[in-house]
Design a protein around this motif. Structure first.
Motif, PDB file in Angstrom:
ATOM      1  N   MET A  21       0.842  -1.210   0.000  1.00  0.00           N
ATOM      2  CA  MET A  21       0.000   0.000   0.000  1.00  0.00           C
ATOM      3  C   MET A  21       0.874   1.257   0.000  1.00  0.00           C
ATOM      4  N   GLN A  22       1.953   1.239   0.770  1.00  0.00           N
ATOM      5  CA  GLN A  22       2.851   2.395   0.779  1.00  0.00           C
ATOM      6  C   GLN A  22       3.456   2.617  -0.606  1.00  0.00           C
ATOM      7  N   PHE A  23       3.838   1.515  -1.267  1.00  0.00           N
ATOM      8  CA  PHE A  23       4.411   1.636  -2.614  1.00  0.00           C
ATOM      9  C   PHE A  23       3.355   2.142  -3.596  1.00  0.00           C
ATOM     10  N   SER A  24       2.116   1.663  -3.427  1.00  0.00           N
ATOM     11  CA  SER A  24       1.016   2.115  -4.293  1.00  0.00           C
ATOM     12  C   SER A  24       0.816   3.619  -4.175  1.00  0.00           C
ATOM     13  N   LEU A  25       0.854   4.116  -2.936  1.00  0.00           N
ATOM     14  CA  LEU A  25       0.692   5.567  -2.722  1.00  0.00           C
ATOM     15  C   LEU A  25       1.836   6.348  -3.359  1.00  0.00           C
ATOM     16  N   LEU A  26       3.035   5.788  -3.258  1.00  0.00           N
ATOM     17  CA  LEU A  26       4.201   6.442  -3.848  1.00  0.00           C
ATOM     18  C   LEU A  26       4.042   6.530  -5.373  1.00  0.00           C
ATOM     19  N   LEU A  27       3.627   5.434  -5.999  1.00  0.00           N
ATOM     20  CA  LEU A  27       3.412   5.421  -7.456  1.00  0.00           C
ATOM     21  C   LEU A  27       2.313   6.416  -7.848  1.00  0.00           C
ATOM     22  N   ALA A  28       1.236   6.435  -7.054  1.00  0.00           N
ATOM     23  CA  ALA A  28       0.114   7.331  -7.351  1.00  0.00           C
ATOM     24  C   ALA A  28       0.552   8.794  -7.263  1.00  0.00           C
ATOM     25  N   LYS A  29       1.389   9.093  -6.244  1.00  0.00           N
ATOM     26  CA  LYS A  29       1.859  10.474  -6.082  1.00  0.00           C
ATOM     27  C   LYS A  29       2.778  10.888  -7.226  1.00  0.00           C
ATOM     28  N   HIS A  30       3.367   9.895  -7.894  1.00  0.00           N
ATOM     29  CA  HIS A  30       4.207  10.191  -9.061  1.00  0.00           C
ATOM     30  C   HIS A  30       3.396  10.154 -10.361  1.00  0.00           C
ATOM     31  N   GLY A  31       2.082  10.213 -10.225  1.00  0.00           N
ATOM     32  CA  GLY A  31       1.236  10.350 -11.416  1.00  0.00           C
ATOM     33  C   GLY A  31       0.836   9.049 -12.087  1.00  0.00           C
ATOM     34  N   CYS A  32       1.128   7.904 -11.473  1.00  0.00           N
ATOM     35  CA  CYS A  32       0.697   6.631 -12.048  1.00  0.00           C
ATOM     36  C   CYS A  32      -0.724   6.317 -11.591  1.00  0.00           C
ATOM     37  N   LYS A  33      -1.361   5.427 -12.328  1.00  0.00           N
ATOM     38  CA  LYS A  33      -2.671   4.948 -11.906  1.00  0.00           C
ATOM     39  C   LYS A  33      -2.455   3.635 -11.156  1.00  0.00           C
ATOM     40  N   VAL A  34      -3.122   3.475 -10.018  1.00  0.00           N
ATOM     41  CA  VAL A  34      -2.927   2.260  -9.220  1.00  0.00           C
ATOM     42  C   VAL A  34      -4.269   1.670  -8.813  1.00  0.00           C
ATOM     43  N   THR A  35      -4.429   0.381  -9.059  1.00  0.00           N
ATOM     44  CA  THR A  35      -5.600  -0.356  -8.571  1.00  0.00           C
ATOM     45  C   THR A  35      -5.093  -1.416  -7.601  1.00  0.00           C
ATOM     46  N   PHE A  36      -5.678  -1.428  -6.401  1.00  0.00           N
ATOM     47  CA  PHE A  36      -5.192  -2.278  -5.315  1.00  0.00           C
ATOM     48  C   PHE A  36      -6.213  -3.372  -5.054  1.00  0.00           C
ATOM     49  N   VAL A  37      -5.763  -4.624  -5.073  1.00  0.00           N
ATOM     50  CA  VAL A  37      -6.685  -5.750  -4.905  1.00  0.00           C
ATOM     51  C   VAL A  37      -6.591  -6.308  -3.485  1.00  0.00           C
ATOM     52  N   HIS A  38      -7.654  -6.089  -2.727  1.00  0.00           N
ATOM     53  CA  HIS A  38      -7.792  -6.717  -1.407  1.00  0.00           C
ATOM     54  C   HIS A  38      -8.595  -8.012  -1.570  1.00  0.00           C
ATOM     55  N   THR A  39      -8.466  -8.955  -0.623  1.00  0.00           N
ATOM     56  CA  THR A  39      -9.488  -9.994  -0.548  1.00  0.00           C
ATOM     57  C   THR A  39     -10.722  -9.322   0.056  1.00  0.00           C
TER      58      THR A  39
END
Length: 442
Positions: A21-39
């Motif tokens: 999740m921390q990495f996802s936020l980092l990517l998102a803040k750099h302008g990437c699109k992120v979709t996170f899959v929870h169970t």
């Protein structure tokens, strides 16, 4: 060409969900699109317990079922793992197609998983989608797992992962000596070890094995495979990835304590402590005569009151909380030291706060992390068990007192903090690696 779109799938335990999740936020803040899959189960849990919705603004959340019944025990990690492996691969392609259909401009370009989720990289590979691993443990742990076939071939471990004899080895010539008793799969049963070997083969589908670490912390590990890429330390604050409600009141209490006075005790999200050891720790905290914060996780139904406090425990100088905002506590000026199980996330958070560590490893990779803390970086001390296998209250008191007067350890902790955080500043090594990785994902 649109922006990179990452699909992130963590194995649903706290120590995997957090860094991804921390990495996802980092990517998102750099302008990437992120979709996170929870169970579905984890998502419900994180939603009822998590903090504010910062993540949901930046990161899209979706769910898949884990294949277990609602009443099944999710803390049985092997059961959860094999259930997911047998049900989720068939469901992932449709999820990917639905996500792509909803945003034709920015289709998924890369799948990122944590260990145990390698099957998702295979699914992606068949669909022509790139893949990468984000490894929750240290680069050294990942390196040792990657070396399993060589270790078996060289007769250092047998086919079940057990050391053939007690010895110290080097995984590569520029790495510290490693005790074969402390391989990260220590305590795994045969089925789990076989899964791990198979998983490492599967993960080779991923082009990069991203490590939440820095080149300076464990330089030798990066010579083991050209796939390794350090992108840490991951410092984003993610409230929504917590499975328990954080007790924020302890921060106000911390504000009232003298500088460098508070002892913080936490054993992470999985460790379960023997009741006798629990009592001894409680009495040790009384003996210290210092303010403390002790995290005692809410127990699940099966383990109600396994950790009953001893009747002669006062705890008057401290605060006992169910789950804590760990980074905020570690970075608080009142904090003196961290009694830790040495899980990698906690180790890194301790390093980034410049806090001396008292090492109490319980399982898996934690013994390896302890040897780095005590012998390589020299920013902490270990606790020794007595002849009955218990860490006594006197031992705990002695080591805390010893650690808190050791100016050398404190100095090294602050130096290591600065060196580690410099990696994610503009122009730092991890920062450059992140840019490289995002360009690759395009």
């Amino acid at each position: 060409m649109g922006i990179p779109h990452f699909l992130c799938l963590p194995f649903p335990v706290q120590g995997h969900v957090n860094p991804l999740m921390q990495f996802s936020l980092l990517l998102a803040k750099h302008g990437c699109k992120v979709t996170f899959v929870h169970t579905e189960f984890s998502h419900r849990r994180a939603n009822t317990e998590g903090g504010d919705n910062m993540e949901e603004v930046l990161v899209e959340m979706v769910t898949l079922p884990d294949g277990l019944d609602p009443q099944d025990d999710r803390s049985d990690v092997a059961k959860l793992l094999f259930s997911m492996k047998s049900t989720m691969p068939a469901l992932l392609p449709k999820l990917i197609q639905d996500i792509d259909a909803s945003d034709i401009e920015n289709k998924i370009t890369c799948i990122i998983v944590t260990i145990n989720m390698g099957w998702a990289l295979e699914v992606g590979n068949k669909m022509g989608i790139k893949g990468a691993l984000l490894s929750p443990p240290s680069a050294t742990s990942l390196a040792s797992v990657a070396c399993i076939p060589n270790l078996i071939e060289d007769g250092i471990i047998d086919s079940q992962g057990l050391p053939t004899k007690n010895q110290e080895i080097q995984l590569s010539s520029n790495m510290p000596m490693m005790d074969t008793a402390y391989f990260p799969w220590r305590g795994f049963n045969k089925i789990f070890f076989e899964h791990l070997m198979q998983e490492m083969q599967t993960l080779k589908v991923g082009e990069w094995w991203l490590c939440n670490t820095t080149y300076d912390l464990e330089p030798g590990a990066f010579s083991v495979s050209p796939k390794f890429l350090p992108i840490g330390p991951l410092m984003e604050n993610s409230n929504r990835s917590s499975f328990w409600e954080e007790d924020r009141a302890c921060l106000e209490w911390l504000d009232e304590q003298p500088p460098h006075s508070v002892v913080y005790v936490s054993f992470g999200s999985l460790a379960v402590m023997d009741p006798n050891q629990f009592k001894e720790l409680a009495l040790a905290l009384d003996l210290l005569h210092r303010p403390f914060i002790w995290v005692v996780r809410p127990s699940n139904d099966k383990m109600e009151n396994v950790n009953a406090y001893p009747h002669d425990f006062h705890g008057s100088k401290g605060k006992i909380v169910g789950w804590a905002p760990q980074k905020k506590i570690l970075n608080h000026p009142s904090l003196a030291c961290f009694i830790s199980h040495c899980g990698w996330n906690s180790t890194l958070e301790g390093i980034c706060a410049g806090v001396p560590l008292l090492c109490w490893p319980c399982a898996t990779d934690q013994f390896l992390n302890k040897s780095y803390i005590c012998d390589v970086w020299k920013i902490g001390v270990g606790l020794e068990k007595n002849e009955t296998g218990i860490i006594s209250r006197e031992e705990i008191r002695k080591k805390v007192d010893q650690l808190l007067v050791d100016e050398d350890v404190k100095g090294r902790s602050l130096k290591l903090k600065e060196m580690t955080i410099n990696n994610i500043e503009e122009g730092g090594q991890s920062s450059k690696n992140l840019s490289f990785f995002m360009d690759w994902a395009k």
